[in-house]
Design an enzyme around this catalytic site. Sequence first.
Site, PDB file in Angstrom:
ATOM      1  N   GLU A 115      53.765  45.036 -14.526  1.00 23.99           N
ATOM      2  CA  GLU A 115      53.999  44.422 -13.207  1.00 23.99           C
ATOM      3  C   GLU A 115      55.212  45.035 -12.505  1.00 23.99           C
ATOM      4  O   GLU A 115      55.209  45.220 -11.287  1.00 23.99           O
ATOM      5  CB  GLU A 115      54.172  42.914 -13.369  1.00 23.99           C
ATOM      6  CG  GLU A 115      52.875  42.260 -13.815  1.00 23.99           C
ATOM      7  CD  GLU A 115      53.044  40.801 -14.166  1.00 23.99           C
ATOM      8  OE1 GLU A 115      53.850  40.511 -15.081  1.00 23.99           O
ATOM      9  OE2 GLU A 115      52.404  39.955 -13.543  1.00 23.99           O
ATOM     10  N   GLU A 135      48.974  39.306 -21.429  1.00 26.88           N
ATOM     11  CA  GLU A 135      49.430  37.906 -21.413  1.00 26.88           C
ATOM     12  C   GLU A 135      48.401  36.947 -21.992  1.00 26.88           C
ATOM     13  O   GLU A 135      48.743  35.963 -22.634  1.00 26.88           O
ATOM     14  CB  GLU A 135      49.783  37.474 -19.982  1.00 26.88           C
ATOM     15  CG  GLU A 135      51.104  38.024 -19.479  1.00 26.88           C
ATOM     16  CD  GLU A 135      50.997  39.388 -18.825  1.00 26.88           C
ATOM     17  OE1 GLU A 135      49.957  40.070 -19.000  1.00 26.88           O
ATOM     18  OE2 GLU A 135      51.945  39.780 -18.138  1.00 26.88           O
TER      19      GLU A 135
HETATM   20  N1  CO8 Z   1      59.472  40.791 -26.099  1.00 26.91           N
HETATM   21  C1  CO8 Z   1      60.415  40.732 -27.068  1.00 26.91           C
HETATM   22  N2  CO8 Z   1      60.500  41.656 -28.047  1.00 26.91           N
HETATM   23  C2  CO8 Z   1      59.594  42.654 -28.060  1.00 26.91           C
HETATM   24  C3  CO8 Z   1      58.589  42.756 -27.086  1.00 26.91           C
HETATM   25  C4  CO8 Z   1      58.560  41.765 -26.057  1.00 26.91           C
HETATM   26  N3  CO8 Z   1      57.667  41.789 -25.064  1.00 26.91           N
HETATM   27  N4  CO8 Z   1      57.825  43.852 -27.347  1.00 26.91           N
HETATM   28  C5  CO8 Z   1      58.338  44.402 -28.457  1.00 26.91           C
HETATM   29  N5  CO8 Z   1      59.417  43.694 -28.884  1.00 26.91           N
HETATM   30  C6  CO8 Z   1      60.256  43.949 -30.055  1.00 26.91           C
HETATM   31  C7  CO8 Z   1      59.548  43.577 -31.339  1.00 26.91           C
HETATM   32  O1  CO8 Z   1      59.658  42.206 -31.578  1.00 26.91           O
HETATM   33  C8  CO8 Z   1      60.304  44.436 -32.331  1.00 26.91           C
HETATM   34  O2  CO8 Z   1      61.541  43.797 -32.595  1.00 26.91           O
HETATM   35  P1  CO8 Z   1      62.048  43.641 -34.150  1.00 26.91           P
HETATM   36  O3  CO8 Z   1      62.268  45.054 -34.595  1.00 26.91           O
HETATM   37  O4  CO8 Z   1      63.290  42.837 -34.012  1.00 26.91           O
HETATM   38  O5  CO8 Z   1      60.937  42.967 -34.875  1.00 26.91           O
HETATM   39  C9  CO8 Z   1      60.617  45.711 -31.553  1.00 26.91           C
HETATM   40  O6  CO8 Z   1      60.496  45.339 -30.180  1.00 26.91           O
HETATM   41  C10 CO8 Z   1      59.638  46.811 -31.838  1.00 26.91           C
HETATM   42  O7  CO8 Z   1      58.323  46.320 -31.628  1.00 26.91           O
HETATM   43  P2  CO8 Z   1      57.143  46.412 -32.728  1.00 26.91           P
HETATM   44  O8  CO8 Z   1      57.714  46.434 -34.104  1.00 26.91           O
HETATM   45  O9  CO8 Z   1      56.139  45.357 -32.417  1.00 26.91           O
HETATM   46  O10 CO8 Z   1      56.595  47.881 -32.352  1.00 26.91           O
HETATM   47  P3  CO8 Z   1      55.086  48.421 -32.546  1.00 26.91           P
HETATM   48  O11 CO8 Z   1      55.190  49.872 -32.233  1.00 26.91           O
HETATM   49  O12 CO8 Z   1      54.537  47.976 -33.846  1.00 26.91           O
HETATM   50  O13 CO8 Z   1      54.243  47.664 -31.411  1.00 26.91           O
HETATM   51  C11 CO8 Z   1      53.765  46.844 -29.189  1.00 26.91           C
HETATM   52  C12 CO8 Z   1      54.491  47.885 -30.064  1.00 26.91           C
HETATM   53  C13 CO8 Z   1      52.275  47.008 -29.288  1.00 26.91           C
HETATM   54  C14 CO8 Z   1      54.233  47.092 -27.755  1.00 26.91           C
HETATM   55  C15 CO8 Z   1      54.172  45.409 -29.655  1.00 26.91           C
HETATM   56  O14 CO8 Z   1      55.585  45.354 -29.749  1.00 26.91           O
HETATM   57  C16 CO8 Z   1      53.715  44.330 -28.725  1.00 26.91           C
HETATM   58  O15 CO8 Z   1      52.566  43.966 -28.722  1.00 26.91           O
HETATM   59  N6  CO8 Z   1      54.656  43.783 -27.929  1.00 26.91           N
HETATM   60  C17 CO8 Z   1      54.386  42.699 -27.017  1.00 26.91           C
HETATM   61  C18 CO8 Z   1      53.585  43.138 -25.810  1.00 26.91           C
HETATM   62  C19 CO8 Z   1      53.277  41.978 -24.928  1.00 26.91           C
HETATM   63  O16 CO8 Z   1      52.550  41.076 -25.256  1.00 26.91           O
HETATM   64  N7  CO8 Z   1      53.855  41.990 -23.700  1.00 26.91           N
HETATM   65  C20 CO8 Z   1      53.633  40.974 -22.709  1.00 26.91           C
HETATM   66  C21 CO8 Z   1      54.714  39.988 -22.745  1.00 26.91           C
HETATM   67  S1  CO8 Z   1      54.396  38.588 -21.715  1.00 26.91           S
HETATM   68  C22 CO8 Z   1      54.889  39.087 -20.175  1.00 26.91           C
HETATM   69  O17 CO8 Z   1      55.309  40.188 -19.966  1.00 26.91           O
HETATM   70  C23 CO8 Z   1      54.799  38.086 -19.081  1.00 26.91           C
HETATM   71  C24 CO8 Z   1      55.329  38.613 -17.789  1.00 26.91           C
HETATM   72  C25 CO8 Z   1      55.636  37.545 -16.863  1.00 26.91           C
HETATM   73  C26 CO8 Z   1      56.226  37.914 -15.554  1.00 26.91           C
HETATM   74  C27 CO8 Z   1      56.779  39.298 -15.379  1.00 26.91           C
HETATM   75  C28 CO8 Z   1      57.364  39.499 -14.025  1.00 26.91           C
HETATM   76  C29 CO8 Z   1      57.560  40.962 -13.648  1.00 26.91           C
END
Ligand code: CO8
Length: 262
Positions: A115, A135
């Site tokens: 976004e 989401e």
């Molecule tokens: N929030 C918080 N922490 C995150 C996020 C996130 N969105 N994405 C990744 N991280 C963190 C992980 O928790 C991890 O932290 P830790 O090492 O402490 O466990 C670190 O980043 C590395 O991530 P992964 O170990 O998961 O890395 P992978 O390579 O295995 O996976 C992915 C990468 C596929 C990107 C995976 O991290 C993932 O699925 N992340 C979440 C993606 C997601 O669902 N995003 C949508 C979030 S909801 C949202 O954005 C709503 C928006 C609302 C309004 C926005 C207005 C502009």
Amino acid sequence: PTQAEQLVLPSRSSTGKVAILTLNRPKALNALSSPLFAQLNQELEKADSDDEVRAIVVTGGEKVFAAGADIKEMKDKEFSEVYKADFLGDWSNITKIRKPIIGAVAGYALGGGCELALMTDILICTPNATFSQPEITLGIIPGGGGTQRLAGLIGKARAMDLVLTGRRISGTEAAQWGIASRVVEEGESVVEAAVKVGETIAGFGRIAVQAGKEAVNAGLELPLEQGLKAERRLFQQLFATQDQKEGMAAFAEKRKAAWTDK
Ligand code: CO8
């Protein structure tokens, strides 16, 4: 902010005319926390009011753009809290910036990251960038304009497909669909490509650039007839500028225009 808290790194292109704002939470894949977004808004406003800056690049660097809003920050929030504080209300401030914003996306642009990319004016990405609105997998829907901007950009069927299934598309597909305007070659720097676009824009008169952005944006919100009227007014007003006189004189005299931004 101290070094540790610097969640957005501001820098400049070699000419100083392009401000580069780099999201800097690599360990969390640049998850967009409230403090990060507050800093981004601050840096955007600084760049917008700095006379030297002509265009702004927003990027996460060459590895990841942003994996979304910070899920850990959001997970325990209650309705009363998010409603009263207008949670994420300031995330659209970026659309108030008058100077052109070029989004440079490599790697993940997920959820709020997607976004944020959609709120930039010109989007450039790598072929294997990943765009998605996941989401739905978290029990929510996009809250940063994704449902609205995607439908406008790529049509209902594709917007529904992204929003309701959380499916991922590549940078190449994003460009085919019209989300991104350019895709760099594999291995090419997306940030450098974005800066180059910024430098091109920096070479033009600032008033015309601002008016061009204003006209396109006005049209996105207005019925065609009113949009055309808004465009025509801005077009006509540019005849009151020195830059219009200079630009057309320079063409007639076969020389390079010397813009004065007046
Ligand atoms: N929030 C918080 N922490 C995150 C996020 C996130 N969105 N994405 C990744 N991280 C963190 C992980 O928790 C991890 O932290 P830790 O090492 O402490 O466990 C670190 O980043 C590395 O991530 P992964 O170990 O998961 O890395 P992978 O390579 O295995 O996976 C992915 C990468 C596929 C990107 C995976 O991290 C993932 O699925 N992340 C979440 C993606 C997601 O669902 N995003 C949508 C979030 S909801 C949202 O954005 C709503 C928006 C609302 C309004 C926005 C207005 C502009």
